[in-house]
Design an enzyme around this catalytic site. Structure first.
Site, PDB file in Angstrom:
ATOM      1  N   SER A 179      43.897  35.207  39.563  1.00 11.94           N
ATOM      2  CA  SER A 179      44.960  35.798  40.359  1.00 11.94           C
ATOM      3  C   SER A 179      45.832  34.767  41.065  1.00 11.94           C
ATOM      4  O   SER A 179      46.996  35.033  41.342  1.00 11.94           O
ATOM      5  CB  SER A 179      44.384  36.780  41.371  1.00 11.94           C
ATOM      6  OG  SER A 179      43.333  36.190  42.098  1.00 11.94           O
ATOM      7  N   HIS A 207      44.841  41.627  36.393  1.00 13.59           N
ATOM      8  CA  HIS A 207      46.190  41.125  36.070  1.00 13.59           C
ATOM      9  C   HIS A 207      46.498  41.170  34.581  1.00 13.59           C
ATOM     10  O   HIS A 207      47.548  40.709  34.161  1.00 13.59           O
ATOM     11  CB  HIS A 207      46.355  39.700  36.603  1.00 13.59           C
ATOM     12  CG  HIS A 207      46.176  39.624  38.081  1.00 13.59           C
ATOM     13  ND1 HIS A 207      47.172  39.947  38.973  1.00 13.59           N
ATOM     14  CD2 HIS A 207      45.088  39.314  38.829  1.00 13.59           C
ATOM     15  CE1 HIS A 207      46.717  39.818  40.200  1.00 13.59           C
ATOM     16  NE2 HIS A 207      45.454  39.439  40.144  1.00 13.59           N
ATOM     17  N   LYS A 238      48.360  47.428  40.124  1.00 14.54           N
ATOM     18  CA  LYS A 238      49.225  46.286  39.788  1.00 14.54           C
ATOM     19  C   LYS A 238      50.224  46.723  38.724  1.00 14.54           C
ATOM     20  O   LYS A 238      51.170  47.405  39.062  1.00 14.54           O
ATOM     21  CB  LYS A 238      48.353  45.093  39.438  1.00 14.54           C
ATOM     22  CG  LYS A 238      47.711  44.619  40.750  1.00 14.54           C
ATOM     23  CD  LYS A 238      46.675  43.568  40.655  1.00 14.54           C
ATOM     24  CE  LYS A 238      46.239  43.234  42.090  1.00 14.54           C
ATOM     25  NZ  LYS A 238      44.922  42.647  42.179  1.00 14.54           N
TER      26      LYS A 238
HETATM   27  C1  PLP Z   1      43.975  42.717  43.291  1.00 15.71           C
HETATM   28  C2  PLP Z   1      42.689  42.346  42.705  1.00 15.71           C
HETATM   29  C3  PLP Z   1      41.544  43.106  42.962  1.00 15.71           C
HETATM   30  C4  PLP Z   1      41.536  44.227  43.952  1.00 15.71           C
HETATM   31  O1  PLP Z   1      42.226  45.330  43.458  1.00 15.71           O
HETATM   32  P1  PLP Z   1      42.818  46.385  44.483  1.00 15.71           P
HETATM   33  O2  PLP Z   1      43.048  47.609  43.665  1.00 15.71           O
HETATM   34  O3  PLP Z   1      44.067  45.789  45.021  1.00 15.71           O
HETATM   35  O4  PLP Z   1      41.790  46.587  45.552  1.00 15.71           O
HETATM   36  C5  PLP Z   1      40.378  42.759  42.316  1.00 15.71           C
HETATM   37  N1  PLP Z   1      40.336  41.707  41.476  1.00 15.71           N
HETATM   38  C6  PLP Z   1      41.414  40.952  41.229  1.00 15.71           C
HETATM   39  C7  PLP Z   1      41.304  39.796  40.297  1.00 15.71           C
HETATM   40  C8  PLP Z   1      42.618  41.239  41.846  1.00 15.71           C
HETATM   41  O5  PLP Z   1      43.676  40.472  41.645  1.00 15.71           O
END
Ligand code: PLP
Length: 387
Positions: A179, A207, A238
């Site tokens: 991330s 992602h 996302k």
């Molecule tokens: C954003 C993210 C999460 C958490 O997801 P949310 O739905 O925002 O709680 C978990 N793992 C990774 C790699 C992320 O980038």
């Protein structure tokens, strides 16, 4: 000093280390073109990779979902808070990513916090990339399994640690797309190691889902791996532009998670209206080849256009394009100078990233125009010489 004074002092320390974070209040919906305090900005910081979060069709689907299914679930899923539309969403997600069954959680953080302690416990062992997301790290600690933190992407070190382990149950855990770095884990090699050492493999595709693979089916579909050992998590917050997350895999594994994942069991069901909006989102993802092709063009434009000497883009083929600046002060100064120019890219500092690797985490979205990206390149190239 009383208890509160200790907090004041700790907050002051954050200030002096340039680690105090602030929030900005955006006027309007999610978009690369936002208004903050009445001023327009072009933002390069959301994870809304396909530009769906502010899509009026999803807003309409959410409104329709609320009228048909209501907003509140009323109870946890296993009591009386589970709705037909949520079952339909899980079936759609499982089919979309090509797995037997899926389970939807309220967030990605909660999915990871539920899955890891359900799969391993005291006396078991977890093998985790050092740059895994915070939710995976916290879940690992919560599980009480022995934690082996492996150098980033180092499959040789991983193999060595697996070979030495005498744990009854082993779990390999990795982000697919990291991330804060944008690089992609060697997924086929991780799968081969999981098979060789009889380990579970949990991949967090936060992602990759919606962006990578055919029709956006994710990094695992792109790598062409599956099978009962592979447990995959994808966020719906996302690229999907809504909220929530799912875990997909073998039907028995998913049934086990439904019985054991505490963040699934002991929380109120997510709003059924959300599932209705997510069904619409998956349609848009599946039909989104044009958006993904445009995003790839923007990524190519950015990686070719930077001419930095001091600041370097990390090697990344994904929508996450970090510009490494180094120290916190310079990263903050660059972020502030870009703000002056109407460009918004927050500086990411420790502890989110290792000390000395403060960076601007540039993220691209299919909602950006080529002109947006060209302006960003021109501005950063100019600031590099003058800042
Ligand atoms: C954003 C993210 C999460 C958490 O997801 P949310 O739905 O925002 O709680 C978990 N793992 C990774 C790699 C992320 O980038």
């Amino acid at each position: 000093m009383n208890r509160l004074d200790h907090l004041h002092a700790a907050l002051d320390r954050l200030d002096s280390q340039l680690l105090r974070r602030v929030r900005r209040d955006i006027e309007g919906s999610c978009s690369p073109h936002v208004i903050i305090d009445g001023r327009p900005f072009t933002a390069f910081c959301s994870n809304d990779y396909l530009g769906l979060a502010g899509d009026p069709r999803l807003a309409e689907a959410l409104a329709e979902g609320a009228r048909r299914w209501g907003v509140g679930a009323g109870a946890s899923h296993l009591v009386s808070g589970h709705y037909a539309v949520q079952h339909a969403l899980e079936e759609r997600l499982a089919a979309f990513v090509g797995r037997e069954r899926a389970l939807v959680f309220s967030s990605g953080f909660m999915a990871n916090m539920g899955v890891i302690p359900a799969m391993v416990g005291r006396g078991d062992a977890i093998f985790a990339d050092r740059l895994n997301h915070a939710s995976l790290i916290d879940a690992m600690l919560l599980s009480r399994a022995d934690a082996h933190r492996i150098q980033h992407l180092d499959t040789t070190a991983l193999e060595r640690q697996l070979a030495m382990s005498t744990a009854e149950t082993k779990l390999i855990v990795s982000d697919s797309v990291f991330s804060m770095d944008g690089d992609v884990a060697p997924l086929r090699e991780l799968m081969a190691l999981a098979e060789r050492f009889d380990a579970w493999l949990l991949i967090d595709d936060a992602h990759g889902f919606g962006v990578l693979g055919p029709q956006g089916r994710g990094a695992l579909a792109e790598a062409g791996i599956g099978g009962w050992r592979l447990i995959q998590m994808g966020t719906l917050s996302k690229a999907a532009g809504v909220s929530g997350a799912f875990v997909a895999g073998d039907a028995t594994v998913i049934e086990w998670l439904m019985q054991k994942a505490r963040t699934y069991i002991f929380t109120t069901g997510s709003p059924p209206a959300m599932a209705h909006a997510l069904l619409a989102s998956i349609e848009l993802i599946e039909a989104g080849d044009d958006r993904r092709a445009h995003l790839v063009r923007l990524i190519e434009c950015l990686t070719k256009g930077f001419a930095q000497e001091r600041w370097k883009l990390l090697p990344s083929r994904t929508a996450i394009q970090p510009l490494i600046v180094g120290d916190n002060a310079t990263a903050l100064a660059l972020g502030a100078a870009l703000m002056e120019e109407g460009l918004w890219i927050p500086a990411i500092r420790p502890p989110t990233v290792p000390t000395g690797s403060a960076r601007l985490r540039i993220t691209l979205s299919a909602a950006h125009t080529l002109a947006d990206v060209e302006r960003l390149i021109e501005t950063i190239n100019r600031l590099e010489k003058t800042l």
